[in-house]
Design an enzyme around this catalytic site. Sequence first.
Site, mmCIF file in Angstrom:
data_model
loop_
_atom_site.group_PDB
_atom_site.id
_atom_site.type_symbol
_atom_site.label_atom_id
_atom_site.label_comp_id
_atom_site.label_asym_id
_atom_site.label_seq_id
_atom_site.Cartn_x
_atom_site.Cartn_y
_atom_site.Cartn_z
ATOM 1 N N ASN A 1 -7.446 -6.799 -5.077
ATOM 2 C CA ASN A 1 -7.829 -5.397 -5.285
ATOM 3 C C ASN A 1 -9.312 -5.266 -5.619
ATOM 4 O OD1 ASN A 1 -5.389 -4.370 -4.594
ATOM 5 N ND2 ASN A 1 -4.792 -3.691 -6.648
ATOM 6 N N CYS B 1 -4.008 2.112 -8.562
ATOM 7 C CA CYS B 1 -4.224 0.657 -8.543
ATOM 8 C C CYS B 1 -5.688 0.252 -8.611
ATOM 9 C CB CYS B 1 -3.571 0.068 -7.309
ATOM 10 S SG CYS B 1 -1.817 0.430 -7.228
ATOM 11 N N GLY C 1 -17.053 7.435 2.090
ATOM 12 C CA GLY C 1 -16.576 8.780 1.803
ATOM 13 C C GLY C 1 -16.581 9.041 0.311
ATOM 14 N N ARG D 1 0.861 -1.183 0.000
ATOM 15 C CA ARG D 1 0.000 0.000 0.000
ATOM 16 C C ARG D 1 0.894 1.228 0.000
ATOM 17 N NH1 ARG D 1 -2.138 -1.052 5.708
ATOM 18 N NH2 ARG D 1 -0.017 -1.816 5.747
ATOM 19 N N GLU D 2 0.555 2.228 -0.780
ATOM 20 C CA GLU D 2 1.313 3.472 -0.717
ATOM 21 C C GLU D 2 1.168 4.024 0.697
ATOM 22 O OE1 GLU D 2 0.524 6.166 -3.963
ATOM 23 O OE2 GLU D 2 0.493 4.488 -5.349
ATOM 24 N N PHE E 1 -11.410 -1.019 5.753
ATOM 25 C CA PHE E 1 -11.904 -0.747 4.392
ATOM 26 C C PHE E 1 -13.424 -0.586 4.349
ATOM 27 C CE2 PHE E 1 -8.850 -0.568 0.875
ATOM 28 C CZ PHE E 1 -7.715 -0.498 1.666
ATOM 29 N N LEU E 2 -13.983 -0.135 5.469
ATOM 30 C CA LEU E 2 -15.415 0.183 5.492
ATOM 31 C C LEU E 2 -15.606 1.660 5.797
ATOM 32 C CD1 LEU E 2 -17.361 -2.724 7.264
ATOM 33 C CD2 LEU E 2 -17.310 -2.140 4.836
HETATM 34 C C1 UGA Z 1 -3.983 -0.822 -3.010
HETATM 35 C C2 UGA Z 1 -4.082 -2.108 -2.167
HETATM 36 O O1 UGA Z 1 -4.579 -1.797 -0.859
HETATM 37 C C3 UGA Z 1 -2.706 -2.770 -2.043
HETATM 38 O O2 UGA Z 1 -2.815 -3.988 -1.339
HETATM 39 C C4 UGA Z 1 -2.177 -3.034 -3.458
HETATM 40 O O3 UGA Z 1 -0.882 -3.627 -3.428
HETATM 41 C C5 UGA Z 1 -2.092 -1.720 -4.210
HETATM 42 O O4 UGA Z 1 -3.405 -1.127 -4.284
HETATM 43 C C6 UGA Z 1 -1.572 -2.005 -5.589
HETATM 44 O O5 UGA Z 1 -2.253 -2.659 -6.353
HETATM 45 O O6 UGA Z 1 -0.412 -1.666 -5.860
HETATM 46 P P1 UGA Z 1 -3.182 1.668 -2.484
HETATM 47 O O7 UGA Z 1 -3.651 2.006 -3.865
HETATM 48 O O8 UGA Z 1 -1.861 2.165 -2.021
HETATM 49 O O9 UGA Z 1 -3.151 0.076 -2.291
HETATM 50 O O10 UGA Z 1 -4.256 2.275 -1.491
HETATM 51 P P2 UGA Z 1 -5.355 1.743 -0.476
HETATM 52 O O11 UGA Z 1 -4.882 1.917 0.887
HETATM 53 O O12 UGA Z 1 -5.854 0.406 -0.870
HETATM 54 O O13 UGA Z 1 -6.501 2.824 -0.744
HETATM 55 C C7 UGA Z 1 -7.119 2.920 -2.030
HETATM 56 C C8 UGA Z 1 -8.178 3.969 -2.042
HETATM 57 O O14 UGA Z 1 -9.312 3.543 -1.277
HETATM 58 C C9 UGA Z 1 -7.781 5.327 -1.444
HETATM 59 O O15 UGA Z 1 -8.269 6.341 -2.296
HETATM 60 C C10 UGA Z 1 -8.478 5.345 -0.107
HETATM 61 O O16 UGA Z 1 -8.762 6.652 0.322
HETATM 62 C C11 UGA Z 1 -9.740 4.561 -0.420
HETATM 63 N N1 UGA Z 1 -10.373 3.949 0.772
HETATM 64 C C12 UGA Z 1 -9.720 3.013 1.498
HETATM 65 C C13 UGA Z 1 -11.679 4.303 1.119
HETATM 66 O O17 UGA Z 1 -12.310 5.152 0.461
HETATM 67 N N2 UGA Z 1 -12.257 3.708 2.212
HETATM 68 C C14 UGA Z 1 -11.614 2.778 2.950
HETATM 69 O O18 UGA Z 1 -12.211 2.283 3.928
HETATM 70 C C15 UGA Z 1 -10.309 2.430 2.593
#
Ligand code: UGA
Length: 440
Positions: A208, A260, A253, A149-150, A249-250
């Site tokens: 994903n 990704c 927003g 994750r970033e 992840f719930l």
């Molecule tokens: C995501 C996956 O979580 C990683 O496991 C994966 O390796 C990566 O993609 C990839 O394919 O390289 P990332 O894109 O860094 O990682 O970000 P996430 O933490 O997954 O968040 C993604 C988006 O979802 C963000 O915009 C975040 O704000 C949003 N989000 C996350 C929500 O709106 N609600 C949540 O409850 C969680």
Amino acid sequence: MKISVIGCGYLGAVHAASLASVGHDVVGVDIDAAKVEALSNGRSPIYEPELPELLRAGIESGRLRFSTDMSDVRGATVHFIAVGTPQRLGSSSADLTYVDQAFADLLPHLVDGDVVVGKSTVPVGTAQRHAGSVEARGARLAWNPEFLREGFAVKDTIEPDRLVYGVADGDTYSVEQLNEVYATAIASGSPVIVSDFATAELVKVAANAFLATKISFINAMAEIAEVTGADVTKLADAIGHDKRIGRKFLNAGVGFGGGCLPKDIRAFTARAEELGRGESVAFLKEVDAINLRRRERVVELVTEELGGSVFQKKVAVLGLAFKPDSDDVRDSPALDVAVRLNGLGAKVVATDPEAMPNSRRLHPQLVYGTTEEALADADAVVVVTEWPEYKELNPAKVHRMVRTPIVVDARNCLDADVWAESGWEYAGLGRQVRNGRVTT
Ligand code: UGA
């Protein structure tokens, strides 16, 4: 081990530096000379916590170097392909140009016994397509998707939740080599799953797709909450206590963005359609649609709060990165909201602790400023990325800076009651508007 990493972007730079930090001898190769120069000087081209320290330590130890010259991979026995697979222009499918080019450039430098390891996120079938040409050089191919994750990239690389190796039938040698590469992670408990190529490729997109679905599920509940008077944050807390569901992840927003999740669910849909199984993942189109509707909803909420029009109203947009602890604005919902409001004639002043340079490159038409400049005399404040500094804003203090105390919390990250008690009109997503006490 001597290792090469081809592609030094978000994935490759972190991978190279992390492998050097656990004792390997690593060369990172990228075609972008500016990036290679920055990395060689220990400067990270991206904002990623812990990466600059790791880069500097690696370079000082002599175990980490970067190059634009592919022939520098010679001497390495394991070669990771970590180039990007963006969405193809004008299509939902993945653009494999960089992956194909990386294989083509690497092939002449392979020698007997080398292992090539794909890390890029690819449509199922890609590894099989490249296996023959790698084997023709006496080398082996494995696919080892990444799950970092970033914002937590270093930790996720050094201590991954799991390691997946997709290998050809009976290829125990690649498994042994990868076990050696990841010896530190394995010793600290990361489980290893060995599979065929197709499973390894699918694990990545399935993970994903699941995460994207989870976010869109709660955002769909937010849409229902908005018309029924329910509160989606309490709903998420309540269902999240069920261990089978889990609270992570719930967070409802403005939805998901980044380099990704959006492109991966689209590429997965496109690949499934190619395979004649489009209906199996047709729900991902709905996941995408729900996600994109949330951006519209934020703009709508700001408009409603401003009495029906944002025209000529000053709107402070707090946040531009797709999530906190990142300067990444690829498919960022926050940046999208800023652009949409600006397009409707609002006087947007957008701010972000790290993502302003990247945003400015993409959208030079927006006005950017400090948090104070954004808030000064604002008619409305929108929090679109939940950076700690925005969550910790003092509502009483900010109240004195703005023209009208209206806050739209597009990440449900503020304490609604505290803001309302400080005299703000608070509007979140999937929850009721809280009216603050009347102030002058
Ligand atoms: C995501 C996956 O979580 C990683 O496991 C994966 O390796 C990566 O993609 C990839 O394919 O390289 P990332 O894109 O860094 O990682 O970000 P996430 O933490 O997954 O968040 C993604 C988006 O979802 C963000 O915009 C975040 O704000 C949003 N989000 C996350 C929500 O709106 N609600 C949540 O409850 C969680």
